[in-house]
Design an enzyme around this catalytic site. Structure first.
Site, short mmCIF file in Angstrom:
data_model
loop_
_atom_site.label_atom_id
_atom_site.label_comp_id
_atom_site.label_asym_id
_atom_site.label_seq_id
_atom_site.Cartn_x
_atom_site.Cartn_y
_atom_site.Cartn_z
N ASP A 34 1.04 -1.38 0.07
CA ASP A 34 -0.03 -0.09 0.10
C ASP A 34 0.79 1.20 0.11
O ASP A 34 1.98 1.31 0.45
CB ASP A 34 -0.87 0.01 1.17
CG ASP A 34 -2.02 0.88 1.25
OD1 ASP A 34 -2.35 1.60 -0.11
OD2 ASP A 34 -2.61 1.40 2.26
N ASN A 82 -11.06 -3.07 -4.93
CA ASN A 82 -10.27 -2.04 -5.65
C ASN A 82 -11.11 -1.61 -7.06
O ASN A 82 -10.65 -0.84 -7.59
CB ASN A 82 -8.68 -2.30 -5.96
CG ASN A 82 -7.84 -2.19 -4.70
OD1 ASN A 82 -7.03 -2.99 -4.56
ND2 ASN A 82 -8.21 -1.49 -4.05
C1 IPE Z 1 -5.22 -2.60 0.19
O1 IPE Z 1 -4.91 -1.36 -0.13
C2 IPE Z 1 -5.20 -3.40 -1.12
C3 IPE Z 1 -4.00 -3.38 -1.52
C4 IPE Z 1 -2.84 -3.07 -1.43
C5 IPE Z 1 -3.80 -4.34 -3.00
P1 IPE Z 1 -6.05 -0.27 -0.22
O2 IPE Z 1 -5.54 1.07 -0.62
O3 IPE Z 1 -6.99 -0.83 -1.16
O4 IPE Z 1 -6.71 -0.30 1.22
P2 IPE Z 1 -7.74 0.82 2.00
O5 IPE Z 1 -8.70 1.19 1.06
O6 IPE Z 1 -6.89 2.03 2.26
O7 IPE Z 1 -8.49 0.14 3.21
C1 IPE Z 2 -1.46 0.35 -3.20
O1 IPE Z 2 -1.53 1.72 -3.42
C2 IPE Z 2 -1.99 -0.42 -4.85
C3 IPE Z 2 -3.39 -0.88 -4.79
C4 IPE Z 2 -4.20 -0.92 -3.98
C5 IPE Z 2 -3.58 -1.40 -5.98
P1 IPE Z 2 -2.67 2.61 -3.23
O2 IPE Z 2 -3.02 2.55 -4.79
O3 IPE Z 2 -3.78 2.27 -2.43
O4 IPE Z 2 -1.86 3.89 -2.59
P2 IPE Z 2 -2.48 5.07 -1.66
O5 IPE Z 2 -2.99 4.07 -0.49
O6 IPE Z 2 -3.64 5.50 -2.55
O7 IPE Z 2 -1.50 5.86 -1.37
MG MG Z 3 -4.06 2.40 -0.37
#
Ligand code: IPE
Ligand code: IPE
Ligand code: MG
Length: 253
Positions: A34, A82
């Site tokens: 993340d 997602n």
């Molecule tokens: C969790 O991250 C999923 C992945 C890293 C693939 P998210 O960014 O989707 O999680 P939330 O929405 O902050 O809980």
């Molecule tokens: C994790 O990074 C990747 C996925 C969830 C696919 P994010 O895209 O959630 O990055 P932040 O949380 O917005 O910084």
């Molecule tokens: Mg995220």
């Protein structure tokens, strides 16, 4: 205490590595990758650049972890939630995934077996095809196993397992009262892996976000504010050290 072969390859961890006990490594490490978006934002880059940097870092960390002797890593790449993101971002993520699956060594490195977990029915035929190809191409490797969680959700996974058991009940092959925890464990995607010992979540969020719900009953958690693309072998080593200083009781004394 340390007895690592191929120390050269573990150099990025520097002196910290000397403190790691090679006989007390977690067998299975889960990583919630993340913070890609925030990493990009800080640099004035599009979110997709963060995802690209994050994908590159997965290779760095899996190779490092493999050299350290970690046997299984499950990396959360795309959750069942997602899909809520803007279409451009979902498309960019799927495109990146396709690119990485096609470039076989790029995804995880040389001696890594790749397996994909999650609900593949929502993924494109192209991606499904590449998953089959890479799983087959890497299946006989004896290094570490990287489980890539794509369109993965812990609740979806448990529902899938329950449905399979219900089908057996319906067929008269199983009585509801005979359902055991082990039967559930055998029907989640990680059926042939030990439960996850350590879950690492960078980026500052303190939650599971539907990752490995069933398998994390007794996991240790390691959180940090570092965004995933910046998470280094040194940070990984620190997480392992902290894990080794925990007292895992599993309900005992
Ligand atoms: C969790 O991250 C999923 C992945 C890293 C693939 P998210 O960014 O989707 O999680 P939330 O929405 O902050 O809980
Ligand atoms: C994790 O990074 C990747 C996925 C969830 C696919 P994010 O895209 O959630 O990055 P932040 O949380 O917005 O910084
Ligand atoms: Mg995220």
């Amino acid at each position: 205490m340390h007895m690592f072969k191929g120390l050269q390859k573990l150099r990025p961890a520097g002196r910290l590595l000397r403190e790691v006990d090679a006989n007390n490594l977690p067998r299975h490490v889960g990583i919630i990758m993340d913070g890609n978006g925030r990493w990009a934002k800080k640099r004035g880059l599009p979110r997709s650049a963060g995802h690209r940097a994050g994908a590159q870092n997965l290779k760095t960390i899996t190779e490092f972890a493999g050299n350290m002797g970690i046997r299984y890593i499950t990396a959360y790449a795309f959750s069942t939630e997602n899909w809520k993101r803007p279409k451009e971002e979902v498309d960019a993520l799927m495109q990146l995934l396709l690119e990485y699956l096609r470039d076989k060594e790029q995804l995880a490195g040389k001696n890594v077996t790749i397996r994909v977990i999650g609900d593949r029915s929502a993924l494109s035929d192209e991606i499904n095809h590449e998953i089959d190809v890479i799983e087959d191409y890497t299946k006989d490797r004896d290094g570490m196993v990287l489980y890539l969680a794509i369109n993965y959700g812990g609740r979806q996974e448990i529902v899938k397992a329950v449905r399979e058991l219900c089908e057996q009940v319906e067929a008269g092959a199983l009585a509801p009262g005979d359902v055991t925890e082990e039967m559930l464990s055998q029907r989640v995607y990680t059926d042939d892996v030990p439960d996850v010992d350590l879950i690492i979540r960078p980026s500052g969020e303190l939650r599971l976000s539907n990752f490995l719900l069933w398998q994390s009953a007794y996991s240790e958690f390691w959180f940090s504010d570092i965004n995933w693309p910046d998470f280094s072998p040194r940070d990984f080593t620190q997480a392992i050290l902290d894990y080794q200083n925990r007292n895992r009781r599993f309900g005992g004394v």
